[in-house]
Design an enzyme around this catalytic site. Structure first.
Site, mmCIF file in Angstrom:
data_model
loop_
_atom_site.group_PDB
_atom_site.id
_atom_site.type_symbol
_atom_site.label_atom_id
_atom_site.label_comp_id
_atom_site.label_asym_id
_atom_site.label_seq_id
_atom_site.Cartn_x
_atom_site.Cartn_y
_atom_site.Cartn_z
ATOM 1 N N GLU A 103 30.205 68.915 71.118
ATOM 2 C CA GLU A 103 30.467 69.877 72.184
ATOM 3 C C GLU A 103 30.594 71.303 71.656
ATOM 4 O O GLU A 103 31.253 71.567 70.650
ATOM 5 C CB GLU A 103 31.764 69.509 72.913
ATOM 6 C CG GLU A 103 31.729 68.175 73.636
ATOM 7 C CD GLU A 103 30.743 68.172 74.795
ATOM 8 O OE1 GLU A 103 30.562 69.239 75.421
ATOM 9 O OE2 GLU A 103 30.152 67.114 75.060
ATOM 10 N N ARG B 12 24.259 66.701 87.370
ATOM 11 C CA ARG B 12 23.158 66.999 86.458
ATOM 12 C C ARG B 12 22.079 65.926 86.583
ATOM 13 O O ARG B 12 22.386 64.756 86.814
ATOM 14 C CB ARG B 12 23.657 67.070 85.012
ATOM 15 C CG ARG B 12 24.624 68.199 84.747
ATOM 16 C CD ARG B 12 25.123 68.175 83.323
ATOM 17 N NE ARG B 12 25.836 66.950 83.001
ATOM 18 C CZ ARG B 12 26.506 66.744 81.873
ATOM 19 N NH1 ARG B 12 26.523 67.694 80.952
ATOM 20 N NH2 ARG B 12 27.136 65.612 81.653
ATOM 21 N N ARG C 188 20.487 66.811 81.838
ATOM 22 C CA ARG C 188 21.175 66.171 80.710
ATOM 23 C C ARG C 188 20.230 65.174 80.065
ATOM 24 O O ARG C 188 19.648 64.331 80.742
ATOM 25 C CB ARG C 188 22.432 65.461 81.235
ATOM 26 C CG ARG C 188 23.185 64.614 80.208
ATOM 27 C CD ARG C 188 23.901 65.492 79.202
ATOM 28 N NE ARG C 188 25.011 64.783 78.564
ATOM 29 C CZ ARG C 188 24.873 63.893 77.578
ATOM 30 N NH1 ARG C 188 23.687 63.545 77.153
ATOM 31 N NH2 ARG C 188 25.944 63.331 77.045
#
Length: 260
Positions: free
Chosen positions: A66, A107, A58
């Site tokens: 999104e 992440r 990320r």
């Protein structure tokens, strides 16, 4: 005389090129420190990639709209952000580990740079394809990210063509609201607004906000950004939505903005 005119033109051109490079330098961020070179498996969206070694990464410092991978109901500019990131990457990417290097989803949180060691976060921000966000302790390049975002904002590029009216939806949000009252308890500072929203400055972030600074915001119009969620409480006296802010860069008085 012709020679003098040509010299003047050369000087003007040199000044123009210098000023252009100076502006560009403030809008993009060059890597400082050591970098890791990694192979890319795929670009998931505007702020997430997968590496061939299995790491899900990320980008630090921004949030992009999104993608709806199931139904295709993408947020505005989500596809553009994804395509832009993909266009700036080849088979490899340069990584720089953040101080806090994993999120709650597992992440890895890295600063990403292209082959020329220019920040991909700053490039997305300068195109108006994401919003800057400050989450301590991952605050490297914040000044540069802010400059990149302001360039897009002043040019009304991408996301900065949209209004900032508050909306009751979960996820990342950036809105303009008025602060109506302020309280503090074990949960940190609570800034009530004129919308169905309360802004929370959590206990682990209150060192950034002296009491005098927070109380000054009462009655002020502010721009706030962060992740908001709907409260589960049934008490009707409470606002339905909570937005958490962890750094002063993400909660500013509106008079500070000259455009948009």
């Amino acid at each position: 005389m012709i020679v003098n005119v040509l010299k003047k033109r050369q000087v003007i051109l040199a000044l123009f090129l210098f000023s252009s490079l100076a502006v560009q330098a403030t809008e993009t961020c060059t890597a400082i420190g050591e970098l890791e070179k990694a192979r890319i498996k795929r670009v998931v969206d505007g702020d997430t990639i997968h590496l061939t070694d299995g790491r899900k990464v990320r980008l630090v410092g921004l949030d992009t709209p999104e993608l709806d991978h199931k139904k295709g109901n993408h947020e505005p500019y989500a596809v553009a952000a994804t395509d832009f990131l993909r266009s700036r990457l080849d088979q490899f990417v340069y990584l720089q580990r953040a101080k806090n290097d994993q999120d709650r989803y597992g992440r890895y949180l890295y600063y990403l740079f292209d082959k020329d060691r220019i920040s991909l976060t700053s490039q997305l921000l300068s195109e108006g394809l994401g919003y800057r966000i400050a989450v301590p302790p991952n605050l490297a390049y914040q000044d540069c990210f802010e400059a990149a975002e302001n360039a897009a904002r002043n040019a009304h590029k991408g996301l900065w063509q949209q209004n900032l009216q508050w909306q009751p939806k979960a996820g990342f949000a950036i809105s303009r609201v008025n602060i109506t009252s302020i309280t503090r308890n074990r949960g940190g500072w609570w800034l009530e607004t004129d919308q169905d929203l309360v802004i929370n400055l959590p206990p682990n972030a209150t060192d950034y906000w002296p009491a005098q600074t927070v109380f000054y915001l009462e009655g002020k119009s502010i721009e706030v950004r962060g992740w908001q969620h709907q409260r589960k409480s049934r008490y009707s006296d409470f606002k339905s939505w909570v937005l958490s802010v962890r750094h002063p860069n993400d909660l500013l008085e509106i008079k500070a903005f000259l455009t948009h």
